[in-house]
Structure formats: C-alpha cells, structure tokens
Design an enzyme around this catalytic site. Structure first.
Site, mmCIF file in Angstrom:
data_model
loop_
_atom_site.group_PDB
_atom_site.id
_atom_site.type_symbol
_atom_site.label_atom_id
_atom_site.label_comp_id
_atom_site.label_asym_id
_atom_site.label_seq_id
_atom_site.Cartn_x
_atom_site.Cartn_y
_atom_site.Cartn_z
ATOM 1 N N ASP A 1 0.838 -1.353 -0.039
ATOM 2 C CA ASP A 1 0.230 0.068 0.025
ATOM 3 C C ASP A 1 1.018 1.318 0.022
ATOM 4 O OD1 ASP A 1 -2.361 1.295 -0.165
ATOM 5 O OD2 ASP A 1 -2.647 1.150 2.072
ATOM 6 N N ASN B 1 -10.526 -2.622 -5.849
ATOM 7 C CA ASN B 1 -9.915 -1.871 -6.792
ATOM 8 C C ASN B 1 -10.601 -1.796 -8.241
ATOM 9 O OD1 ASN B 1 -6.603 -3.104 -5.873
ATOM 10 N ND2 ASN B 1 -7.908 -1.189 -5.079
HETATM 11 C C1 FPP Z 1 -1.997 0.232 -3.361
HETATM 12 O O1 FPP Z 1 -1.474 1.540 -3.146
HETATM 13 C C2 FPP Z 1 -1.235 -0.617 -4.543
HETATM 14 C C3 FPP Z 1 -2.071 -0.933 -5.619
HETATM 15 C C4 FPP Z 1 -3.567 -0.946 -5.844
HETATM 16 C C5 FPP Z 1 -1.330 -1.573 -6.764
HETATM 17 C C6 FPP Z 1 -0.265 -2.413 -6.468
HETATM 18 C C7 FPP Z 1 0.286 -2.936 -7.474
HETATM 19 C C8 FPP Z 1 1.688 -2.886 -7.784
HETATM 20 C C9 FPP Z 1 2.691 -2.445 -6.795
HETATM 21 C C10 FPP Z 1 2.325 -3.518 -9.264
HETATM 22 C C11 FPP Z 1 2.554 -5.013 -8.948
HETATM 23 C C12 FPP Z 1 2.680 -5.548 -10.071
HETATM 24 C C13 FPP Z 1 3.039 -6.972 -10.109
HETATM 25 C C14 FPP Z 1 2.902 -7.709 -11.496
HETATM 26 C C15 FPP Z 1 3.020 -7.748 -9.138
HETATM 27 P P1 FPP Z 1 -2.654 2.605 -3.416
HETATM 28 O O2 FPP Z 1 -2.746 3.255 -4.889
HETATM 29 O O3 FPP Z 1 -3.802 2.131 -2.804
HETATM 30 O O4 FPP Z 1 -1.780 3.847 -2.741
HETATM 31 P P2 FPP Z 1 -2.384 4.958 -1.731
HETATM 32 O O5 FPP Z 1 -2.926 4.019 -0.518
HETATM 33 O O6 FPP Z 1 -1.360 5.426 -1.371
HETATM 34 O O7 FPP Z 1 -3.447 5.632 -2.647
#
Ligand code: FPP
Length: 239
Positions: free
Chosen positions: A22, A70
């Site tokens: 996250d 998501n």
């Molecule tokens: C949460 O941060 C992250 C995600 C919803 C996406 C995670 C995906 C990756 C790191 C790419 C991984 C790729 C592979 C192929 C394994 P957020 O967007 O919720 O962050 P925030 O809480 O700061 O808004």
C-alpha cells in the site's frame, strides 16, 4: 552496513510472507506526480523484495496487487494497472523463470481482458515446475470471495463443508499458511486479503510507503517476526 546489503536477521524465518503493498498513490502525490508513477515505482519494489525473500530463504511470497474493491477505482487507473501488469509480466518473466520462481495468480480473473489472462496463464505454465520461491500474485482477489468459491466447490462436489475441505479448495491450497503478513503505507487493517489463511499469522504494519520499502525494511519485518512468540491458541511454553 550498507543499505543495499543488510545482514540477514536471526531465525526463525517465516516460510510464507504475505504483503499488502500500500501507498503507491500517496508516494506519487508527495512528489507532485500522477498516481501511475507510484504504481510504476511499486513494480520495482516487487522485484527487490522477491530477491530479498529468496535470499532470506522464504519459501512462499503472496502479494496483493489488485483487490476486488480496486475495480471501483477510476477507469483510467484500472486500465493503467492492467496495462502495467501485462507489461511487467512480459518483461519480467524470463528473469523470474531463470531464478526458479514459480508464479501463480490467485483471484477472480473473469473481469480481466484477454491479453492479461493470456500472460497470466503463460507465466503459470512456464514456471509451473520451478522449485524456487512460490510467488502468488493476488489479482481480482478478495478473501471473502475465496472462502465462498471454496465452499461452492465443496457443494458442487457433494462434499460436506469442513475446515479441511475449504482449505483444500482455497486459492492458496498447497502453500503453507502465511507466517507473516506485512502491510506498508501506515494503515492497520486486512482489507479483505487472505481472511481464512491469516487466522494465526503475525501482522506487521509499516508506515513506509510501498515504493520506498527496502530490503532493510523487509529485514526489519523478519527480525520482528523472529522475536514473536507464536502460540496458536496454546499457553506459553514455560507455563
Ligand atoms: C496500493 O497503493 C497499490 C495498488 C492497488 C497496486 C499495487 C500494484 C503494484 C505495486 C504492481 C505490482 C505488479 C505485479 C505484476 C506484481 P494505493 O494506490 O492504494 O496507494 P494509496 O493508498 O497511497 O492511494
């Protein structure tokens, strides 16, 4: 001690580590960049932590990449994430295969476009016999969905609903239960991740945003884990 090559923490080490990655969006926002940049930076950290897990002798690593919830994000961000997954798989698969990683995807794939489903299947087939880290990438995943699909599979097979039966049909069947769950980004909740599987897991919360999560921070989580007394409902050893 250099930041890139921190010493390995003491034992016991977890066999299975599950991670809620996250903080990508906030990381990008803090730099005045679009959220997409945070997700791109997040992919690099996946590579870094996979390598660190391998070095630390972790058998299984399960990453929450895209939850069922998501899907409710703006369409542009969902599209971008899907594109990123496709590209990352295409780009990283050779190296993962060379390093003996066995890749599997857990979750409901039905909503994803064909190119992504194809890449996921190719990655799974190609790495199926590898004996290295068992990497499970949760996409379209929800812990409640997982339990319901397992229960439905039992019903369809005409079998009674038992804990063993459910366990055998969860998406993570065959893996040891997670010993350690890490959540980055400062929130302290499970967010419908591996609800059944986390029953006795040690939960580690880090304020560090995922794109900043280093090998050193991973080792800090392992060191914290090594100091935990796991009782699984029993009384402490000495009493
Ligand atoms: C949460 O941060 C992250 C995600 C919803 C996406 C995670 C995906 C990756 C790191 C790419 C991984 C790729 C592979 C192929 C394994 P957020 O967007 O919720 O962050 P925030 O809480 O700061 O808004």
């Amino acid at each position: 001690m250099s930041r890139d090559a921190p010493e390995l923490p003491s034992e016991p080490r977890p066999r299975h580590v599950a991670i809620v990655m996250d903080g990508n969006g906030r990381w990008a926002k803090g730099r005045g960049q679009p959220r997409a940049m945070g997700h791109r930076a997040g992919v690099k950290v996946v590579r870094r932590i996979l390598r660190a897990a391998h070095k630390a002798g972790v058998e299984a690593l399960t990453l929450f990449a895209f939850s069922q919830e998501n899907w409710k994000r703006p369409e542009t961000e969902v599209k971008l994430l899907i594109q990123l997954f496709v590209r990352t798989l295409a780009r990283e698969m050779d190296a993962m295969h060379r390093n003996g990683v066995r890749v599997r995807f857990i979750g409901d794939r039905s909503g994803f476009p064909e190119p992504l489903r194809r890449e996921m299947q190719r990655a799974e087939l190609r790495t199926a016999d590898n004996a290295g880290v068992k990497l499970s990438i949760a996409v379209g995943y929800g812990g409640q969905w997982d339990i319901v699909q397992a229960a439905n599979a039992l019903v369809e097979a005409g079998e009674p609903i038992t804990a063993e039966g459910i366990e055998a049909r969860l998406q993570t069947a065959g893996l040891p239960e997670p010993d350690l769950m890490i959540r980055t980004g400062g929130e302290q909740r499970i967010s419908n991740f591996l609800l059944w599987q986390l029953a006795y897991t040690e939960l580690y919360f880090s304020d560090v945003l995922w794109p900043d999560f280093s090998e050193l921070e991973f080792h800090q989580a392992l060191a914290w884990y090594a100091g935990r007394e796991r009782r699984f409902g029993r009384v402490p050893e000495a009493s």
